[in-house]
Motif scaffolding. Sequence first.
Motif, PDB file in Angstrom:
ATOM      1  N   TYR A  35       0.846  -1.183   0.000  1.00 19.89           N
ATOM      2  CA  TYR A  35       0.000   0.000   0.000  1.00 19.89           C
ATOM      3  C   TYR A  35       0.892   1.248   0.000  1.00 19.89           C
ATOM      4  O   TYR A  35       1.980   1.246   0.562  1.00 19.89           O
ATOM      5  CB  TYR A  35      -0.873   0.077   1.253  1.00 19.89           C
ATOM      6  CG  TYR A  35      -1.999  -0.902   1.331  1.00 19.89           C
ATOM      7  CD1 TYR A  35      -1.806  -2.182   1.845  1.00 19.89           C
ATOM      8  CD2 TYR A  35      -3.289  -0.543   0.935  1.00 19.89           C
ATOM      9  CE1 TYR A  35      -2.859  -3.079   1.935  1.00 19.89           C
ATOM     10  CE2 TYR A  35      -4.346  -1.434   1.031  1.00 19.89           C
ATOM     11  CZ  TYR A  35      -4.125  -2.696   1.536  1.00 19.89           C
ATOM     12  OH  TYR A  35      -5.166  -3.580   1.635  1.00 19.89           O
ATOM     13  N   GLN A  37       0.593   5.302   1.251  1.00 22.68           N
ATOM     14  CA  GLN A  37      -0.245   6.189   2.041  1.00 22.68           C
ATOM     15  C   GLN A  37       0.356   7.592   2.072  1.00 22.68           C
ATOM     16  O   GLN A  37       1.452   7.802   2.586  1.00 22.68           O
ATOM     17  CB  GLN A  37      -0.420   5.666   3.459  1.00 22.68           C
ATOM     18  CG  GLN A  37      -1.415   6.485   4.271  1.00 22.68           C
ATOM     19  CD  GLN A  37      -1.591   5.983   5.692  1.00 22.68           C
ATOM     20  OE1 GLN A  37      -0.707   5.344   6.250  1.00 22.68           O
ATOM     21  NE2 GLN A  37      -2.755   6.257   6.284  1.00 22.68           N
ATOM     22  N   LYS A  41      -4.389  10.713   4.449  1.00 20.25           N
ATOM     23  CA  LYS A  41      -5.215   9.924   3.534  1.00 20.25           C
ATOM     24  C   LYS A  41      -5.205   8.462   3.958  1.00 20.25           C
ATOM     25  O   LYS A  41      -4.297   8.030   4.658  1.00 20.25           O
ATOM     26  CB  LYS A  41      -4.665  10.025   2.106  1.00 20.25           C
ATOM     27  CG  LYS A  41      -4.668  11.420   1.521  1.00 20.25           C
ATOM     28  CD  LYS A  41      -6.073  11.887   1.216  1.00 20.25           C
ATOM     29  CE  LYS A  41      -6.048  13.212   0.485  1.00 20.25           C
ATOM     30  NZ  LYS A  41      -7.423  13.709   0.215  1.00 20.25           N
ATOM     31  N   PRO A  42      -6.213   7.696   3.531  1.00 20.05           N
ATOM     32  CA  PRO A  42      -6.163   6.255   3.806  1.00 20.05           C
ATOM     33  C   PRO A  42      -5.146   5.572   2.903  1.00 20.05           C
ATOM     34  O   PRO A  42      -4.736   6.131   1.874  1.00 20.05           O
ATOM     35  CB  PRO A  42      -7.586   5.799   3.457  1.00 20.05           C
ATOM     36  CG  PRO A  42      -8.071   6.796   2.478  1.00 20.05           C
ATOM     37  CD  PRO A  42      -7.441   8.103   2.855  1.00 20.05           C
ATOM     38  N   PRO A  43      -4.735   4.369   3.260  1.00 24.08           N
ATOM     39  CA  PRO A  43      -3.823   3.611   2.383  1.00 24.08           C
ATOM     40  C   PRO A  43      -4.487   3.303   1.038  1.00 24.08           C
ATOM     41  O   PRO A  43      -5.683   3.043   0.963  1.00 24.08           O
ATOM     42  CB  PRO A  43      -3.566   2.332   3.166  1.00 24.08           C
ATOM     43  CG  PRO A  43      -3.885   2.656   4.577  1.00 24.08           C
ATOM     44  CD  PRO A  43      -4.994   3.657   4.520  1.00 24.08           C
ATOM     45  N   LEU A  45      -4.201   0.734  -2.202  1.00 19.80           N
ATOM     46  CA  LEU A  45      -3.637  -0.542  -2.620  1.00 19.80           C
ATOM     47  C   LEU A  45      -2.811  -0.380  -3.891  1.00 19.80           C
ATOM     48  O   LEU A  45      -3.239   0.287  -4.852  1.00 19.80           O
ATOM     49  CB  LEU A  45      -4.761  -1.543  -2.851  1.00 19.80           C
ATOM     50  CG  LEU A  45      -4.343  -2.952  -3.240  1.00 19.80           C
ATOM     51  CD1 LEU A  45      -3.575  -3.630  -2.099  1.00 19.80           C
ATOM     52  CD2 LEU A  45      -5.561  -3.786  -3.631  1.00 19.80           C
ATOM     53  N   LEU A  88       4.330   7.074   2.868  1.00 22.71           N
ATOM     54  CA  LEU A  88       4.545   5.921   3.742  1.00 22.71           C
ATOM     55  C   LEU A  88       4.121   4.679   2.963  1.00 22.71           C
ATOM     56  O   LEU A  88       3.002   4.612   2.449  1.00 22.71           O
ATOM     57  CB  LEU A  88       3.709   6.056   5.022  1.00 22.71           C
ATOM     58  CG  LEU A  88       3.850   4.951   6.072  1.00 22.71           C
ATOM     59  CD1 LEU A  88       5.243   4.957   6.692  1.00 22.71           C
ATOM     60  CD2 LEU A  88       2.782   5.107   7.154  1.00 22.71           C
ATOM     61  N   LEU A  90       3.337   0.787   3.057  1.00 18.59           N
ATOM     62  CA  LEU A  90       2.914  -0.215   4.030  1.00 18.59           C
ATOM     63  C   LEU A  90       2.804  -1.575   3.374  1.00 18.59           C
ATOM     64  O   LEU A  90       2.279  -1.706   2.262  1.00 18.59           O
ATOM     65  CB  LEU A  90       1.553   0.155   4.612  1.00 18.59           C
ATOM     66  CG  LEU A  90       1.493   1.429   5.458  1.00 18.59           C
ATOM     67  CD1 LEU A  90       0.064   1.884   5.628  1.00 18.59           C
ATOM     68  CD2 LEU A  90       2.154   1.204   6.797  1.00 18.59           C
ATOM     69  N   GLY A 104       2.477  -4.064   8.531  1.00 19.31           N
ATOM     70  CA  GLY A 104       3.776  -3.744   9.085  1.00 19.31           C
ATOM     71  C   GLY A 104       3.846  -2.286   9.490  1.00 19.31           C
ATOM     72  O   GLY A 104       2.901  -1.522   9.263  1.00 19.31           O
ATOM     73  N   PRO A 105       4.975  -1.883  10.063  1.00 18.00           N
ATOM     74  CA  PRO A 105       5.124  -0.504  10.553  1.00 18.00           C
ATOM     75  C   PRO A 105       5.347   0.529   9.458  1.00 18.00           C
ATOM     76  O   PRO A 105       5.227   1.724   9.712  1.00 18.00           O
ATOM     77  CB  PRO A 105       6.330  -0.582  11.481  1.00 18.00           C
ATOM     78  CG  PRO A 105       7.108  -1.735  10.956  1.00 18.00           C
ATOM     79  CD  PRO A 105       6.117  -2.712  10.421  1.00 18.00           C
ATOM     80  N   GLY A 106       5.675   0.071   8.249  1.00 15.20           N
ATOM     81  CA  GLY A 106       5.832   1.010   7.147  1.00 15.20           C
ATOM     82  C   GLY A 106       7.255   1.481   6.933  1.00 15.20           C
ATOM     83  O   GLY A 106       8.106   1.411   7.826  1.00 15.20           O
ATOM     84  N   ARG A 108       8.970   5.023   5.550  1.00 15.45           N
ATOM     85  CA  ARG A 108       8.755   6.422   5.162  1.00 15.45           C
ATOM     86  C   ARG A 108       9.748   6.762   4.064  1.00 15.45           C
ATOM     87  O   ARG A 108      10.946   6.820   4.301  1.00 15.45           O
ATOM     88  CB  ARG A 108       8.941   7.334   6.360  1.00 15.45           C
ATOM     89  CG  ARG A 108       8.912   8.827   6.042  1.00 15.45           C
ATOM     90  CD  ARG A 108       7.542   9.309   5.646  1.00 15.45           C
ATOM     91  NE  ARG A 108       6.568   9.117   6.722  1.00 15.45           N
ATOM     92  CZ  ARG A 108       5.261   9.315   6.590  1.00 15.45           C
ATOM     93  NH1 ARG A 108       4.777   9.704   5.424  1.00 15.45           N
ATOM     94  NH2 ARG A 108       4.451   9.129   7.597  1.00 15.45           N
TER      95      ARG A 108
END
Lengths: 112, 111
Positions: A35, A37, A41-43, A45, A88, A90, A104-106, A108
């Motif tokens: 994803y 992000q 905003k939302p993630p 896909l 970010l 993800l 996962g934590p992503g 950046r």
Amino acid sequence: DTEVTQTPKHLVMGMTNKKSLKCEQHMGHRAMYWYKQKAKKPPELMFVYSYEKLSINESVPSRFSPECPNSSLLNLHLHALQPEDSALYLCATSGQGKDTQYFGPGTRLTVL
Amino acid sequence: AQSVTQLGSHVSVSEGALVLLRCNYSSSVPPYLFWYVQYPNQGLQLLLKYTSAATLVKGINGFEAEFKKSETSFHLTKPSAHMSDAAEYFCAVSTASKLTFGTGTRLQVTL
């Protein structure tokens, strides 16, 4: 403790660089996701792998290249990115169908 | 197509007050519904999920949500807000292999 890990946590790259993001899971899941992000905003896909085969590509530019070398690993290869690709990133995993996705934590990513 | 709508992009409550975050869904089939929480610069953490079993779902950190088919809603509640609850909350609906997220609600908790 998270069972989905992502490396690196932060990445800064120039527009001519080639870099890779890595995701690893130890949940025995056979579906893995990338994803993107943007802030506030939302993630969104990008890609879905099912049983190590690419099953969904949401019309992502070719400068993003996913790879699933085995059932535990998912990579995202980056080349010739643009500043607007800063976000970010993800990774998520799940069982099949509508099963819960675990994130996962992503990473950046900043593109200069 | 399935979708979710989160009413209110920003909600502010006092510490100790009730938290209510709204989510309405649209689905042509019985949905799987989720609430995720995201703290700054972190990934999404699952709070709770509805998968057609009990309509009242209890999650982590004292949160719960009730699935109401007649209202097509899946609102998230917590009886007493804590400062640590300040975060972004996403409602999501699942189709085969895809999660569709709402636009998110930022929860602010004040003293």
